[in-house]
Design a protein around this motif. Structure first.
Motif, short mmCIF file in Angstrom:
data_model
loop_
_atom_site.label_atom_id
_atom_site.label_comp_id
_atom_site.label_asym_id
_atom_site.label_seq_id
_atom_site.Cartn_x
_atom_site.Cartn_y
_atom_site.Cartn_z
N ASP A 17 0.92 -1.12 0.04
CA ASP A 17 0.13 -0.16 0.08
C ASP A 17 1.08 1.28 -0.02
O ASP A 17 1.93 1.31 0.70
CB ASP A 17 -0.96 -0.16 1.26
CG ASP A 17 -1.62 1.42 1.36
OD1 ASP A 17 -1.27 2.20 2.06
OD2 ASP A 17 -2.89 1.32 0.72
N HIS B 43 3.77 1.40 -5.58
CA HIS B 43 3.12 0.43 -5.09
C HIS B 43 4.11 -0.77 -4.83
O HIS B 43 3.68 -1.79 -4.29
CB HIS B 43 2.29 -0.06 -6.31
CG HIS B 43 1.08 0.81 -6.31
ND1 HIS B 43 -0.13 0.92 -5.63
CD2 HIS B 43 1.01 1.90 -7.47
CE1 HIS B 43 -0.88 1.98 -6.14
NE2 HIS B 43 -0.11 2.48 -7.27
N MET C 140 -2.50 -7.78 -0.62
CA MET C 140 -2.72 -6.87 -1.75
C MET C 140 -3.12 -7.26 -3.04
O MET C 140 -4.08 -6.92 -3.75
CB MET C 140 -1.63 -5.89 -2.03
CG MET C 140 -1.29 -5.04 -0.62
SD MET C 140 -2.08 -3.51 -0.64
CE MET C 140 -1.70 -2.58 -2.07
#
Length: 117
Positions: A53, A77, A102
């Motif tokens: 994140d 990212h 993620m």
């Protein structure tokens, strides 16, 4: 250290090992999407690219010298973690877990559900 991180990553549900760039680095994927990229340099420490994140990525970079913007990746990212002993295995495992989560979140619902079974 590299083998430990590969073994840990491969314990994730649906994780597979791939070599899309030749013998080094090794990519760890789930549902065809990469969540870890592990480089081994004989002269330097092993490095690990992990999805993160963006807000957490910035915080980790500020807190740890071994965490840098992703090498050859989208720097917003992805982080590159140098496995130089400054971070515990447990700290790195948490980052691997986050990267995996993620990628799982970005998968279609049907794929997520098949991995949850």
């Amino acid at each position: 250290m590299k083998d430990t991180m590969i073994e840990y990553s491969l314990k994730k549900k649906g994780a597979t090992k791939d070599y899309p760039f030749g013998p080094d680095p090794v990519a760890i994927k789930v549902a065809g999407k990469m969540f870890a990229l592990i480089f081994e340099n004989k002269e330097k420490n092993c490095r690990l690219n992990l999805k993160c994140d963006p807000i957490i990525a910035e915080n980790l970079r500020e807190q740890h010298e071994a965490v840098q913007p992703g090498y050859h990746m989208n720097k917003k990212h992805w982080n590159t973690i140098t496995l130089d002993g400054s971070l515990s295995d447990e700290d790195v495992y948490v980052m691997i877990d986050h990267s995996y989560d993620m990628v799982i979140k970005s998968l279609p619902k049907s794929v997520r559900e098949s991995l949850a079974e």
